[in-house]
Design a protein around this motif. Sequence first.
Motif, short mmCIF file in Angstrom:
data_model
loop_
_atom_site.label_atom_id
_atom_site.label_comp_id
_atom_site.label_asym_id
_atom_site.label_seq_id
_atom_site.Cartn_x
_atom_site.Cartn_y
_atom_site.Cartn_z
N GLU A 75 56.10 49.11 33.46
CA GLU A 75 54.86 49.32 32.71
C GLU A 75 55.10 49.76 31.27
OE1 GLU A 75 50.52 51.44 33.26
OE2 GLU A 75 52.10 51.87 34.70
N ASN A 84 56.05 46.78 29.39
CA ASN A 84 55.23 45.61 29.71
C ASN A 84 56.11 44.38 29.93
OD1 ASN A 84 52.73 44.39 30.32
ND2 ASN A 84 52.56 43.59 28.24
N ASN A 92 55.93 40.14 29.74
CA ASN A 92 54.75 39.81 30.52
C ASN A 92 54.00 38.69 29.80
OD1 ASN A 92 52.63 39.83 32.31
ND2 ASN A 92 51.94 41.89 31.81
N ASN A 99 48.57 36.53 37.93
CA ASN A 99 48.61 36.72 39.38
C ASN A 99 48.40 35.40 40.10
OD1 ASN A 99 48.93 37.98 41.85
ND2 ASN A 99 46.89 38.90 41.85
N TYR A 143 51.81 41.93 44.07
CA TYR A 143 50.93 43.05 43.80
C TYR A 143 50.70 43.76 45.12
CZ TYR A 143 49.80 41.35 39.13
OH TYR A 143 49.88 40.96 37.82
N LYS A 144 50.74 45.08 45.10
CA LYS A 144 50.52 45.85 46.33
C LYS A 144 49.39 46.83 46.08
CE LYS A 144 52.89 48.81 49.65
NZ LYS A 144 54.17 49.40 50.05
N ASP A 145 48.35 46.72 46.88
CA ASP A 145 47.16 47.57 46.72
C ASP A 145 46.63 47.50 45.29
OD1 ASP A 145 47.45 48.37 49.43
OD2 ASP A 145 48.83 49.98 48.82
N GLY A 146 46.67 46.30 44.71
CA GLY A 146 46.16 46.10 43.36
C GLY A 146 47.12 46.50 42.25
N GLU A 147 48.24 47.11 42.61
CA GLU A 147 49.22 47.56 41.62
C GLU A 147 50.30 46.49 41.41
OE1 GLU A 147 49.12 50.46 39.79
OE2 GLU A 147 47.13 50.65 40.70
N PRO A 148 50.68 46.24 40.15
CA PRO A 148 51.70 45.24 39.88
C PRO A 148 53.09 45.71 40.30
CG PRO A 148 51.07 46.33 37.85
CD PRO A 148 50.18 46.87 38.93
N ILE A 149 53.79 44.88 41.05
CA ILE A 149 55.16 45.18 41.49
C ILE A 149 56.15 44.28 40.75
CG2 ILE A 149 56.76 45.23 43.44
CD1 ILE A 149 54.53 47.31 43.67
N LYS A 200 55.84 42.96 50.98
CA LYS A 200 55.19 44.05 50.22
C LYS A 200 54.77 45.22 51.09
CE LYS A 200 50.77 41.69 49.69
NZ LYS A 200 49.91 41.04 48.69
#
Length: 156
Positions: A55, A58, A76, A88, A118-124, A153
């Motif tokens: 993050e 980026n 990104n 995504n 993506y896991k639970d809406g979070e970028p992996i 995931k």
Amino acid sequence: MFTATNITDYEQLNKTLKSLLEDETDRIANLSNAASLLNFYLKDINWVGFYLFEEKSNQLVLGPFQGLPACVRIDNGKGVCGTAFRGNDVFVVDNVNEFPGHIACDANSKSEIVVPIYKDGEPIGVLDIDSPFYERFSEEDRTGLIAFVDVLKKYI
């Protein structure tokens, strides 16, 4: 040994993945074994691995992989990996030379598939697989690898 070429093969591959990862909680260990498993079971590929989202920069940063040394950082939204990650969207590229802004880490790669994670809406990050053959990746690969990432995931 089988090589994953259809949905039934991918179902078996994904069961193997689950049994391999279910007792381990370390993300890097699980990503490493996932890359190794794909490298062993998929035919006609020359690179398989993960880029993990950082993050603060980026960027996607090289994670566990199998194959020749690779690009370490991908912005990104750049190249196949960054573009797939940003939107995504799963990208299947039949000819990487025709993809605008393709980042060539290995000149032998001709086609590529990238599955965002993506896991639970979070970028992996992304699962990235290259092949030395044009048009290597089919709809069965796309569907099977999406399911593979869905299993993975849960353990990263």
